[in-house]
Every structure is written in structure tokens, then in C-alpha cells.
Design a protein around this motif. Structure first.
Motif, PDB file in Angstrom:
ATOM      1  N   GLU A 246      14.429  43.355  64.094  1.00 36.42           N
ATOM      2  CA  GLU A 246      14.710  44.670  63.543  1.00 36.42           C
ATOM      3  C   GLU A 246      14.579  44.564  62.138  1.00 36.42           C
ATOM      4  O   GLU A 246      14.070  45.607  61.637  1.00 36.42           O
ATOM      5  CB  GLU A 246      16.418  44.963  63.956  1.00 36.42           C
ATOM      6  CG  GLU A 246      16.517  45.403  65.313  1.00 36.42           C
ATOM      7  CD  GLU A 246      17.676  46.310  65.224  1.00 36.42           C
ATOM      8  OE1 GLU A 246      17.753  47.345  65.889  1.00 36.42           O
ATOM      9  OE2 GLU A 246      18.832  45.732  65.146  1.00 36.42           O
ATOM     10  N   ALA A 247      14.900  43.409  61.338  1.00 36.44           N
ATOM     11  CA  ALA A 247      14.831  43.459  59.916  1.00 36.44           C
ATOM     12  C   ALA A 247      13.317  43.650  59.271  1.00 36.44           C
ATOM     13  O   ALA A 247      13.003  43.938  58.230  1.00 36.44           O
ATOM     14  CB  ALA A 247      15.470  42.234  59.297  1.00 36.44           C
ATOM     15  N   GLY A 250      10.545  48.748  58.800  1.00 40.38           N
ATOM     16  CA  GLY A 250      11.174  49.716  57.924  1.00 40.38           C
ATOM     17  C   GLY A 250      11.618  50.872  58.722  1.00 40.38           C
ATOM     18  O   GLY A 250      10.817  51.312  59.592  1.00 40.38           O
ATOM     19  N   TRP A 251      12.800  51.370  58.104  1.00 40.26           N
ATOM     20  CA  TRP A 251      13.256  52.789  58.197  1.00 40.26           C
ATOM     21  C   TRP A 251      13.226  53.814  57.505  1.00 40.26           C
ATOM     22  O   TRP A 251      13.583  53.341  56.213  1.00 40.26           O
ATOM     23  CB  TRP A 251      14.629  52.371  58.869  1.00 40.26           C
ATOM     24  CG  TRP A 251      14.923  53.027  60.244  1.00 40.26           C
ATOM     25  CD1 TRP A 251      15.788  54.102  60.654  1.00 40.26           C
ATOM     26  CD2 TRP A 251      14.884  52.444  61.565  1.00 40.26           C
ATOM     27  NE1 TRP A 251      15.984  54.043  61.780  1.00 40.26           N
ATOM     28  CE2 TRP A 251      15.565  53.064  62.535  1.00 40.26           C
ATOM     29  CE3 TRP A 251      14.299  51.177  61.866  1.00 40.26           C
ATOM     30  CZ2 TRP A 251      15.337  52.738  63.877  1.00 40.26           C
ATOM     31  CZ3 TRP A 251      14.141  50.810  63.348  1.00 40.26           C
ATOM     32  CH2 TRP A 251      14.601  51.528  64.309  1.00 40.26           C
ATOM     33  N   ARG A 337       9.251  54.887  61.289  1.00 40.23           N
ATOM     34  CA  ARG A 337       9.348  53.725  61.339  1.00 40.23           C
ATOM     35  C   ARG A 337       8.275  52.745  61.635  1.00 40.23           C
ATOM     36  O   ARG A 337       7.317  53.024  62.536  1.00 40.23           O
ATOM     37  CB  ARG A 337      10.439  53.418  62.946  1.00 40.23           C
ATOM     38  CG  ARG A 337      11.733  53.931  62.981  1.00 40.23           C
ATOM     39  CD  ARG A 337      11.527  55.409  63.009  1.00 40.23           C
ATOM     40  NE  ARG A 337      12.958  55.913  63.178  1.00 40.23           N
ATOM     41  CZ  ARG A 337      13.718  56.715  62.270  1.00 40.23           C
ATOM     42  NH1 ARG A 337      13.246  56.799  61.014  1.00 40.23           N
ATOM     43  NH2 ARG A 337      14.640  57.252  62.402  1.00 40.23           N
ATOM     44  N   GLU A 339       6.561  48.611  60.720  1.00 38.88           N
ATOM     45  CA  GLU A 339       6.626  47.050  60.193  1.00 38.88           C
ATOM     46  C   GLU A 339       6.037  47.053  58.884  1.00 38.88           C
ATOM     47  O   GLU A 339       5.007  46.631  58.643  1.00 38.88           O
ATOM     48  CB  GLU A 339       5.906  46.297  61.199  1.00 38.88           C
ATOM     49  CG  GLU A 339       6.231  44.736  61.022  1.00 38.88           C
ATOM     50  CD  GLU A 339       5.911  43.664  62.000  1.00 38.88           C
ATOM     51  OE1 GLU A 339       6.003  42.414  61.687  1.00 38.88           O
ATOM     52  OE2 GLU A 339       5.542  44.326  63.177  1.00 38.88           O
ATOM     53  N   PRO A 342      10.579  48.953  53.359  1.00 38.18           N
ATOM     54  CA  PRO A 342      11.176  50.226  53.207  1.00 38.18           C
ATOM     55  C   PRO A 342      10.524  50.984  51.996  1.00 38.18           C
ATOM     56  O   PRO A 342      10.209  52.153  52.000  1.00 38.18           O
ATOM     57  CB  PRO A 342      12.582  50.049  53.063  1.00 38.18           C
ATOM     58  CG  PRO A 342      12.674  48.756  53.822  1.00 38.18           C
ATOM     59  CD  PRO A 342      11.513  47.852  53.533  1.00 38.18           C
ATOM     60  N   ARG A 374      15.900  48.456  55.948  1.00 37.16           N
ATOM     61  CA  ARG A 374      15.828  47.701  56.961  1.00 37.16           C
ATOM     62  C   ARG A 374      17.199  47.714  57.853  1.00 37.16           C
ATOM     63  O   ARG A 374      18.159  47.682  57.133  1.00 37.16           O
ATOM     64  CB  ARG A 374      15.443  46.309  56.645  1.00 37.16           C
ATOM     65  CG  ARG A 374      14.022  46.329  55.824  1.00 37.16           C
ATOM     66  CD  ARG A 374      13.760  44.770  55.782  1.00 37.16           C
ATOM     67  NE  ARG A 374      12.559  44.795  54.931  1.00 37.16           N
ATOM     68  CZ  ARG A 374      11.418  44.612  55.242  1.00 37.16           C
ATOM     69  NH1 ARG A 374      11.300  44.931  56.403  1.00 37.16           N
ATOM     70  NH2 ARG A 374      10.521  44.508  54.345  1.00 37.16           N
TER      71      ARG A 374
END
Length: 389
Positions: A246-247, A250-251, A337, A339, A342, A374
Motif C-alpha cells: 500500500e505504501a 501514491g494517493w 492512485r 505507483e 505522492p 501514502r
């Protein structure tokens, strides 16, 4: 064409008289969950069943929520973490919907990077709130082109190993594996994908559907509206690898106020913005998980919106909702979203907005809110590995 669910609906109605049905439709980012949720909700509403929807995200200002509310559905949003980490908020959202609309069916759409939902969401619901809900089998949707790459049938751009760990864990725990957007594959490629899934996860019940085109939905919808999840031992999950995966993602969520002295084509603006963002992501070698945007015109009494999606680097941005008339102002919501770091996503989106706005001479785009981050390490409220048969 939508067809009545007949006995399925009778079953739902009979059970709803005592308990509400809880349906969860999961899957990785870009799999088409929101479209499927909207389609199912419409079918149930057409059968005079009261429906409540619950959306979920690591951040705030969700495109999914805007899209579902624009279709007239009572929708609660749970931001700031996945259902497993916000379990009490999920229950609270259900209670708010019960107070306002008394749903007979709840449909929940979890975060696209979330897994271990049986042990952390549906099993706790069954143990703690079994008097209130009957719980449907967990559906996990797949984008077929992405799935062909993940399962090694075709070679092309893909996520790193720890992100793929989450993807494959989602499929592993699925009660029902739903190959969505099946119209994107010919019969040979579709059969190859089914065989690859079956080889990796023997015995999985697989459906091939298109929620957008209303293809092959009856059997799947009948299963999740008339049958209950079978209790079994929950799968093992390495939460460190899960957190690491998940980390890597980037969100970004942001809202932008748009205003112009000359009316502009909202569809054209959204598609141009998506292409501008896509071009910059490719330059950064960022693997796209999902970019989705909505434009809601100001002073629109009917709730109509324009919406665009991008689900892979090599995908053409696709409009899913259209605005027929030009607009002079409105709110733009962007959810991205990918990879990538951020701050890279923040730069990409800011530059994309600037470039897209320049194609409309009188358009001013004012950034109202932007968050990029993240996801933190998942810490479930409950985790129940087994239920009595």
C-alpha cells in the motif's frame, strides 16, 4: 436490458423483513466497482427495494460518492482508512442510513487497495451484528486486461511485487471472482484468463460480466442477493508486505473550482485534462492504478455530472457520464492512485490542470483542496479467522 431478478428479489424481500442484506463489492483500483454498485443498486430500486450505499477511501472528496449520489442513491462516505480499520465507522454509516432511508439492502464498496475483508469486515459483522444483517458472498472484480498481465498470460506494464501481493490476496479471498469489462476480450483471451485464475486459485467461482454494458449480470446479481457467505477459515495475510504494498501507491484527492465567462464543453475539458495527466505520468514512469474525475456544474438542479476514467497507462481515458450542455462554472473532483511518490502526483495534477485550462481562453481553474499521501499501515479493528459453520 435490465430484467427482473424474480425469485432473487423475493428472497431479498423476505429476508429484509427481519434483517437487512449486506453486500460487499471489492476489487483492485480501476476494476469498475462503482459502475457495478450503481447497476446493482438501480436494479434493486427498480424492484421497490430500499438501498443504501457506503463508499470508502483513504482520503476525502471521492469521485465514487459524487457519481452514486448523482444517480439518486442514498450514499454514506467513510474516508480516512479502509473498512477494516474503520469498522466502527462502517457500522455508524449503516445506522445513519437506517435512520434516514431504512435500507433493505446495503452495498459497500471498499478501498481498491484493501484486502483481508472476510476476516476484518464480514466475519465481524456476522459475529457482532448477525441479528441485523445477512451477509452476501464477497465479490472481487477484475479489470480483464490488468488481470491478464497479473496472471502472466500477457506481458506489459505491471505493478511491483508487493503491490501485486495485495491484488492476488484480493482474488484469493474472493467468494466470487468477477471478470468485469468482459467485452474488452475476445473468447480466446477470456478463456485463457479464466484458466490462469483457476490454475492459481483452484475451485474459484468465476463470472464474466460487463457492468457498463449490462452483460451477463443476472446470475452474479442473483447469487449476491439470494445466498449467504459460507464460513471458512480466513486466509493468512502478511501485514508487513500488505503495508509495504500500500505504501508504494501514491494517493491524491483534490477539488478545483472552475469558472468561465464563456460556456465550455465539460466533456472535452475532462478528456483533455485526463490526457494531460496521463502524458505526465508516463514521463515519470508512474504505473497508473486509477485516475477518475467528475465535473459537477453549479446550479444544476438535476444532479447531472460529467465523469472520466483512466485505469491503465496504455488505456484511452473514457467518459462514463456526459453533460450535454456547455457549462460556465462547477466543481471538479480528481482522484488519482498510481505507483509513484505522492509529491510527483501533486506536480502532475497541477501541471495537467494548467495545461487543460489553457485550451479554454476564459476558463479559470482555482485549486480548492489537495491532499496527497501514502496509505498508513493497516490496523484492523477486529480480525476473526474462523466462524462456526
Amino acid at each position: 436490458m435490465n430484467t427482473p431478478l424474480n425469485t432473487t428479489q423475493q428472497n431479498v424481500t423476505e429476508k429484509a423483513s427481519a434483517k437487512a442484506r449486506y453486500i460487499m463489492i471489492g476489487g483492485f483500483l480501476g476494476a469498475g466497482k462503482t459502475t457495478a454498485v450503481g447497476n446493482l443498486a438501480k436494479r434493486l430500486a427498480d424492484q421497490s427495494l430500499r438501498v443504501g450505499l457506503i463508499t470508502n477511501d483513504q482520503g476525502r472528496n471521492l469521485v465514487d460518492t459524487a457519481m452514486l449520489r448523482s444517480q439518486g442513491f442514498a450514499t454514506e462516505e467513510i474516508p480516512g482508512g479502509c473498512f477494516c480499520c474503520r469498522f466502527n465507522s462502517l457500522v455508524d454509516a449503516s445506522e445513519r442510513l437506517t435512520t434516514t432511508t431504512h435500507p433493505e439492502v446495503f452495498i459497500a464498496e471498499p478501498v481498491g487497495s484493501c484486502t483481508d475483508l472476510a476476516a476484518t469486515v464480514t466475519y465481524p459483522l456476522r459475529r457482532l451484528y448477525g441479528d441485523n444483517f445477512t451477509v452476501a458472498p464477497i465479490s472481487v472484480l477484475l479489470d480483464p486486461v490488468r488481470a491478464l498481465r497479473v496472471f502472466g498470460v500477457e506481458q506489459d506494464g505491471n505493478f511491483s511485487e508487493k503491490v501485486l501481493y495485495i491484488y492476488l490476496k484480493q482474488v484469493e479471498e474472493a467468494d466470487l471472482v468477477i471478470i468485469n469489462k468482459c467485452d474488452l476480450l475476445d473468447e480466446a483471451r477470456l478463456e485463457s484468463l479464466k484458466q490462469a485464475i483457476g490454475a492459481k486459485f483452484p475451485g474459484k467461482e468465476i463470472f464474466a460480466v460487463s457492468a457498463r454494458n449490462d452483460t451477463n449480470l443476472d446470475e452474479w446479481f442473483a447469487r449476491i442477493t439470494s445466498t449467504e457467505q459460507v464460513a471458512r477459515t480466513a486466509m493468512a495475510v502478511d501485514y508487513q508486505v500488505y503495508a509495504d504494498g500500500e505504501a508504494l501507491l501514491g494517493w491524491l484527492n483534490c477539488t478545483v473550482q472552475l469558472a468561465a465567462t464563456q460556456a465550455f464543453d465539460a466533456d472535452l475539458f475532462l478528456k483533455g485534462l485526463a490526457l494531460a495527466i496521463q502524458k505526465r505520468l508516463e514521463a515519470e514512469s508512474a504505473q497508473v492504478a486509477h485516475l477518475k474525475m467528475t465535473l459537477s456544474p453549479d446550479n444544476c438542479l438535476t444532479g447531472e455530472i460529467a465523469a472520466v476514467n483512466l485505469v491503465r497507462n496504455d488505456f484511452v481515458p473514457e467518459l462514463s457520464f456526459h453533460l450535454e450542455e456547455p457549462v460556465t462554472s462547477g466543481q471538479l473532483i480528481i482522484n488519482l492512485r498510481a505507483e509513484a511518490a505522492p509529491d510527483v502526483l501533486g506536480t502532475v495534477v497541477r501541471e495537467g490542470i494548467s495545461v487543460a485550462a489553457k485550451n479554454f481562453p476564459t476558463l479559470q481553474a482555482t485549486l480548492d483542496h489537495l491532499e496527497h499521501f501514502r496509505p498508513g499501515k493497516p490496523a484492523p479493528t477486529h480480525r476473526i479467522e474462523e466462524l462456526p459453520a
